[in-house]
Design a protein around this motif. Structure first.
Motif, PDB file in Angstrom:
ATOM      1  N   ARG A  13     -48.557  27.471  41.513  1.00  0.00           N
ATOM      2  CA  ARG A  13     -48.033  26.117  41.716  1.00  0.00           C
ATOM      3  C   ARG A  13     -47.756  25.428  40.383  1.00  0.00           C
ATOM      4  O   ARG A  13     -46.841  24.600  40.280  1.00  0.00           O
ATOM      5  N   GLN A  64     -43.551  23.061  49.907  1.00  0.00           N
ATOM      6  CA  GLN A  64     -44.944  23.166  50.360  1.00  0.00           C
ATOM      7  C   GLN A  64     -45.897  23.340  49.166  1.00  0.00           C
ATOM      8  O   GLN A  64     -46.973  22.756  49.128  1.00  0.00           O
ATOM      9  N   GLN A  65     -45.485  24.136  48.185  1.00  0.00           N
ATOM     10  CA  GLN A  65     -46.330  24.344  47.003  1.00  0.00           C
ATOM     11  C   GLN A  65     -46.494  23.039  46.228  1.00  0.00           C
ATOM     12  O   GLN A  65     -47.591  22.718  45.750  1.00  0.00           O
ATOM     13  N   ALA A 112     -46.331  20.043  47.457  1.00  0.00           N
ATOM     14  CA  ALA A 112     -47.179  19.153  48.249  1.00  0.00           C
ATOM     15  C   ALA A 112     -48.650  19.535  48.081  1.00  0.00           C
ATOM     16  O   ALA A 112     -49.524  18.665  47.958  1.00  0.00           O
ATOM     17  N   THR A 113     -48.927  20.844  48.067  1.00  0.00           N
ATOM     18  CA  THR A 113     -50.312  21.303  47.891  1.00  0.00           C
ATOM     19  C   THR A 113     -50.826  20.943  46.499  1.00  0.00           C
ATOM     20  O   THR A 113     -51.968  20.509  46.334  1.00  0.00           O
ATOM     21  N   THR A 135     -49.846  18.461  44.649  1.00  0.00           N
ATOM     22  CA  THR A 135     -50.069  17.013  44.636  1.00  0.00           C
ATOM     23  C   THR A 135     -51.404  16.674  45.281  1.00  0.00           C
ATOM     24  O   THR A 135     -52.158  15.819  44.785  1.00  0.00           O
ATOM     25  N   LYS A 136     -51.725  17.363  46.358  1.00  0.00           N
ATOM     26  CA  LYS A 136     -53.007  17.147  47.026  1.00  0.00           C
ATOM     27  C   LYS A 136     -54.160  17.560  46.117  1.00  0.00           C
ATOM     28  O   LYS A 136     -55.193  16.875  46.038  1.00  0.00           O
ATOM     29  N   GLU A 137     -53.996  18.675  45.411  1.00  0.00           N
ATOM     30  CA  GLU A 137     -55.046  19.129  44.481  1.00  0.00           C
ATOM     31  C   GLU A 137     -55.239  18.119  43.356  1.00  0.00           C
ATOM     32  O   GLU A 137     -56.368  17.885  42.913  1.00  0.00           O
ATOM     33  N   GLY A 162     -54.705  14.945  43.534  1.00  0.00           N
ATOM     34  CA  GLY A 162     -55.282  13.707  44.051  1.00  0.00           C
ATOM     35  C   GLY A 162     -54.465  12.475  43.731  1.00  0.00           C
ATOM     36  O   GLY A 162     -54.940  11.344  43.913  1.00  0.00           O
ATOM     37  N   THR A 163     -53.236  12.685  43.274  1.00  0.00           N
ATOM     38  CA  THR A 163     -52.371  11.560  42.936  1.00  0.00           C
ATOM     39  C   THR A 163     -50.928  12.059  42.939  1.00  0.00           C
ATOM     40  O   THR A 163     -50.686  13.256  42.682  1.00  0.00           O
ATOM     41  N   PRO A 164     -49.940  11.198  43.246  1.00  0.00           N
ATOM     42  CA  PRO A 164     -48.549  11.647  43.249  1.00  0.00           C
ATOM     43  C   PRO A 164     -48.116  12.184  41.890  1.00  0.00           C
ATOM     44  O   PRO A 164     -48.450  11.608  40.848  1.00  0.00           O
TER      45      PRO A 164
END
Length: 304
Positions: free
Chosen positions: A6, A35-36, A38-39, A41-43, A45-47
């Motif tokens: 990613r 999808q990568q 988005a993942t 970004t989730k990891e 913890g911030t945009p």
């Protein structure tokens, strides 16, 4: 933790400008790239990005992560290269133990050759105490032991270790320059049965060689003095306190007060060998070092 795949997408997005172009550069579909991202970004913890018309623009956090991504991916490439180098035996470290007389003539030249041929393979040299060195080898404190016949008691069927012959070392008589046989090219040991002898520690390899050589000539040597240092043995001989059987690897000080003589029925030889943990001969680094050891022994013999 960030996944390298990613992070590569993030770098590609930075370089290509659009997610579609980044996906094409990485040979993945645009939906998989989305999808990568988005993942990731989730990891984080911030945009990491924000929409800017038809493009994605990096947020401040995204720009920071891009900088780190370049550094992290470079470190991963460096790590992969180091792993490959270690697998080839070009990187790593070896701890080598040797008996004192072999350190200057065998271990040091071998270490110098390794430094020239494999600069990132580090070799540490340690003088060994014979009774303890086999335990150090088996525990992993030493990787290679370089010694002479009988210095390391190792049965042929020892399941832990194996011994590799490196070559031989010629031994010569050393007498004072004032000795009656000092002008002889060779000496008959039988005529030296009444001499005082100077030897190494009782029972070590060189002492055993002296006794076996004299026994073959029909007498038991009268060992009057003992020393573990060859320079001390040379000083004892120079002082006229006895004669000695000295290996060529001992490299005695050059002095007009000492004379070196061959044994008539010689050459008297001791065998030089390396002892390693069984199976480690397949390690490239160990194999490299064993090769340089054999070369060092051969070169010293040729020069002697």
């Amino acid at each position: 933790m960030f996944d390298p795949t990613r992070l590569r997408l993030l770098v590609a997005l930075h370089e290509q400008g659009t997610l579609h172009a980044a996906a094409a550069a990485l040979h993945v579909s645009p939906s998989a790239a989305s999808q990568q991202l988005a993942t990731l970004t989730k990891e984080a913890g911030t945009p990491l990005t924000e929409v800017d018309g038809r493009r994605l623009r990096f947020t401040e956090a995204g720009r920071v992560l891009v900088d780190h991504a370049y550094a992290l991916l470079a470190n991963l490439e460096h790590a992969f290269g180091d792993v490959q180098a270690a697998a080839r035996g070009d990187l790593g470290q070896l701890c080598v133990g040797g008996v004192p007389s072999l350190i200057p003539t065998v271990l040091i030249p071998a270490a110098q050759a390794i430094r020239e041929q494999h600069p990132r393979l580090r070799v540490g040299i340690h003088e060994i105490t014979v009774p303890d060195c086999l335990d150090q080898l088996c525990s992993g404190d030493l990787d290679v032991i370089v010694s002479v016949t009988a210095d390391v008691a190792l049965p042929d069927d020892d399941p832990r270790c194996t011994r590799i012959e490196l070559g031989t070392d010629d031994c010569h008589l050393v007498v004072p320059a004032t000795h009656p046989i000092a002008d002889h090219q060779v000496a008959d040991l039988k005529r030296l049965a009444d001499e005082d002898w100077i030897s190494t520690a009782a029972g070590d390899a060189c002492d055993q060689l002296l006794h076996s050589t004299c026994a073959a000539a029909g007498f038991r040597p009268n060992v009057r003095h003992r020393a573990s240092d060859w320079a001390a043995i040379a000083a004892l001989v120079e002082a006229g306190l006895g004669i000695a059987l000295v290996p060529s690897h001992a490299r005695l000080p050059t002095t007009a007060a000492l004379t070196t003589i061959d044994v008539e029925d010689g050459p008297v030889q001791r065998r030089i060998h390396a002892t390693i943990r069984r199976g480690t001969e397949t390690r490239p680094a160990v194999a490299h070092y064993l090769t340089t050891l054999k070369t060092a022994v051969a070169q010293n013999r040729a020069s002697g």
